[in-house]
Design an enzyme around this catalytic site. Structure first.
Site: not given
Ligand code: SER
Length: 319
Positions: A8, A11, A34, A52, A141, A145, A171
């Site tokens: 990833g 991102g 990515d 992926d 989400y 987590k 962030i």
């Protein structure tokens, strides 16, 4: 950490983590993966591979090929996007983690996975949110987590995988824009301050949330992964924060540089209800004690840097 894989990498955090780690550990020792070719292109001063993260076989082949010892799993659909298709968010967020953990187990890698303020929920104490407290999030989400924290701890105790994690606040950065997060307004406000000298906030007045400037977030990743394991009482996941503010406070800070800056409001009900369920401010003393967490940027120092960097992008026609 010698040979690092970032999953990833295109991102918001990954796109800055790659150059940061390459600066410390060597350009050729940090492999960026990515799904998006354009994003990989931007990171192609070192090794890049299209991946992926849900393709476990290819993921595993890359880990073997590059002799990877540390995986940074930065794949996630953020909180507001997740609510549009909850099962897709579960599939992507948990699928990437599941593959990271299993491949780490088989290849003796350490794993860093970000958790979030989103792991908390409405019945968590909102002020000075403790490290160990009630975690009943109401977004998919957040459900991912909390599940991810538990699964990562399980892989540590059951299989000895060196899993570590921080609960990132919002962030703020000036390189890659976040997408679909509840805390995105705190990035957008700087861009709009430079472009229009005006910003319409999608979170209301008095919405306090924890935030952090990207350089501190990058330091946290390195510091935690380099920390002496004997000193870690917690692992998945540490509260960390650098500042807490509401839209009025960030606007007031911008006005110190652009006195005519205008803030108004057009509240997004989905984002507002998510923000209301999250802490106003977290307590992060375990991270400070166990691995020396100590952020360098507060709201005023971050604002100076953000306005300067975003203005440069604007002057160059990049935004
Ligand atoms: N920045 C994330 C979001 O807003 C929280 O971790 O979804």
């Amino acid at each position: 950490m010698k040979n690092i894989l970032i999953v990833g990498a295109g991102g918001q955090i990954g796109s800055e983590l790659v150059p940061h780690l390459r600066g410390i550990y060597g350009v050729n020792n940090v492999v960026a993966t990515d799904l998006d070719d354009n994003k990989l292109q931007a990171l192609s001063d070192g090794p890049v591979v299209k991946l992926d993260a849900l393709d476990g076989e290819r993921f595993s082949d890359i880990v073997k090929k590059y002799n990877i010892d540390t995986i940074f799993n930065m794949v996630a659909l953020l909180s507001a996007t997740g609510e549009k298709d909850p099962m897709l968010a579960w599939k992507i967020n948990m699928g990437a983690l599941e593959n990271s953990l299993n491949i780490a187990k088989d290849n003796k890698c350490a794993v860093f996975t970000p958790s979030s303020i989103g792991a908390f929920g409405p019945n968590t104490p909102h002020d000075n949110t403790p490290q160990d407290t009630i975690m009943h999030p109401t977004t998919i989400y957040g459900v991912c987590k909390v599940s991810g924290e538990l699964l990562s701890n399980y892989y540590h105790t059951r299989f000895g995988v060196d899993t570590r994690s921080v609960r990132f606040p919002g962030i703020i950065s000036n390189v890659t824009l976040p997408g679909g997060g509840t805390t995105d307004y705190a990035v957008e406000i700087y861009y709009d301050a430079i472009r229009y000298n005006k910003y319409t906030s999608n979170l209301g007045k008095d919405t306090f949330l924890d935030m952090m400037y990207m350089p501190d977030a990058l330091d946290a990743c390195v510091q935690l992964m380099e920390a002496d394991p004997a000193k870690l009482i917690h692992r998945n996941s540490f509260n960390i924060t650098a500042m807490s503010f509401d839209p009025e406070m960030i606007a007031a800070e911008i006005r110190k540089h652009n006195p005519d800056f205008i803030l108004d409001y057009n509240v997004d009900e989905v984002k507002q209800s998510i923000a209301n369920s999250w802490p106003n401010s977290m307590e992060d003393k375990c991270a400070r004690e166990e691995w020396g967490w100590n952020p360098k940027y507060d709201l005023s120092k971050m604002t100076v840097d953000m306005l300067e960097k975003v203005k440069i992008k604007f002057d160059k026609g990049l935004i």
